[in-house]
Design an enzyme around this catalytic site. Structure first.
Site, PDB file in Angstrom:
ATOM      1  N   GLU A 113      14.472   3.945  -2.992  1.00 64.05           N
ATOM      2  CA  GLU A 113      13.333   3.773  -3.890  1.00 64.05           C
ATOM      3  C   GLU A 113      13.101   5.053  -4.676  1.00 64.05           C
ATOM      4  OE1 GLU A 113      10.032   1.718  -2.079  1.00 64.05           O
ATOM      5  OE2 GLU A 113       8.578   2.904  -3.196  1.00 64.05           O
ATOM      6  N   ASP A 128      10.043   6.516  -7.186  1.00 63.62           N
ATOM      7  CA  ASP A 128       8.652   6.146  -7.467  1.00 63.62           C
ATOM      8  C   ASP A 128       7.962   6.982  -8.524  1.00 63.62           C
ATOM      9  OD1 ASP A 128       8.644   4.251  -5.451  1.00 63.62           O
ATOM     10  OD2 ASP A 128       7.664   5.537  -3.982  1.00 63.62           O
ATOM     11  N   GLU A 156       3.927   6.707  -9.128  1.00 69.78           N
ATOM     12  CA  GLU A 156       2.670   6.072  -8.762  1.00 69.78           C
ATOM     13  C   GLU A 156       1.535   6.865  -9.407  1.00 69.78           C
ATOM     14  OE1 GLU A 156       3.486   3.916  -4.511  1.00 69.78           O
ATOM     15  OE2 GLU A 156       2.775   5.987  -4.435  1.00 69.78           O
TER      16      GLU A 156
END
Length: 290
Positions: free
Chosen positions: A104, A106, A108
């Site tokens: 993953e 990311d 955010e």
């Protein structure tokens, strides 16, 4: 105007119209590129597929994912974040594979109370393990207009960019025993959800549901990337000489990332000796820019 000149002008106009139609047809559409994954009517594709909004209320958030999986590429998305009191909300744009040992990458965006800045939270997971967080405050208001957030993922490194300014690089230190995402195809995901147990000031500030629904807006999604088909064979016509496949930082990029990390970084796991009392992670010792 003579007949010849008129004919030439008309031909040029027709050619320009055809060119415009070709460009318009090649522009990405959320109808073609993504599937809504949760939230029902809280996720809305608008303006003929050019825009997408996600909403959050006290009952549910919403999200979407790309129709295709990719193995390396450049992924761009324009976002305008939840305005006003966004405390407790998390807006996301990330890549992820599936399963317990997933990879993953990311972006955010952790909301905050009115007048306080968003926190940009970045992380990299490999084989299910993350703990590689870097966080930033932005040098602009991400709720006032759209800004472009980019993930470049190639075999040498991962680069996070904001408006084409690099903010983080995670280099491939596989040879030193540091796992690097390189074999699991990933989809692009985006979501808006309630995380008021941790997202804002460690969970001390909760979402104000009288302000709901909270809404974030997305547009201009582009994946210049290696698309992976159902049999895990590369099916994209993209070739290995795409710029992203060897993209790194030039001198200007190094200057920009120094500025971002010196002026706008608020957390770097590679500086957190309390968290790693037995020694910093291997990649922290080997990388100038993390």
């Amino acid at each position: 105007m003579g007949q010849s000149s008129y004919s030439n002008a008309k031909a040029c106009a027709v050619a320009l119209t055809i060119s415009y139609l070709i460009l318009a047809a090649s522009a990405g559409s959320f109808y073609d590129d993504v599937d809504i994954t949760f939230g029902g009517e809280r996720a809305k594709i608008l303006n003929g597929g050019q825009d997408l909004s996600l909403s959050l209320d006290q009952y549910s958030g919403s999200g979407f994912q790309s129709k295709h999986e990719y193995l390396f590429g450049r992924f761009d998305m324009q976002l305008k974040l939840v305005p006003g009191n966004s405390a407790g909300t998390v807006t996301t744009f990330y890549l992820s594979s599936q399963g317990a040992g997933h990879d993953e990458i990311d972006f955010e965006f952790l909301g905050n109370s009115t007048g306080n800045p968003y926190t940009i939270h970045t992380n990299v997971y490999t084989q299910g393990k993350g703990n590689k967080e870097q966080q930033f405050h932005l040098w602009f208001d991400p709720t006032a207009a759209f800004h472009t957030y980019t993930i470049v993922w190639n075999t040498q490194r991962i680069i996070f960019l904001i408006d084409n300014i690099p903010v983080r690089v995670f280099n491939n230190h596989d040879a030193s025993g540091v796992p690097f995402p390189k074999s699991q195809p990933m989809r692009v995901y985006a979501s808006l959800w309630n995380a008021d147990d941790w997202a804002t000031q460690g969970g001390r500030v909760k979402a104000d549901w009288t302000k709901a629904p909270f809404t974030a807006s997305y547009r201009k999604f582009n994946a210049n990337a290696k698309r992976v088909g159902p049999n895990s064979k590369l099916t994209s016509s993209e070739s290995d000489n795409q710029a992203w496949s060897t993209q790194g930082l030039d001198a200007a990029g190094r200057n920009r990332i120094r500025w971002v990390q010196n002026k706008h970084m608020i957390y770097n796991y590679c500086n957190d000796r309390k968290r790693f009392p037995n020694g910093l992670p291997t990649e922290c010792k080997n990388s100038r820019f993390l």
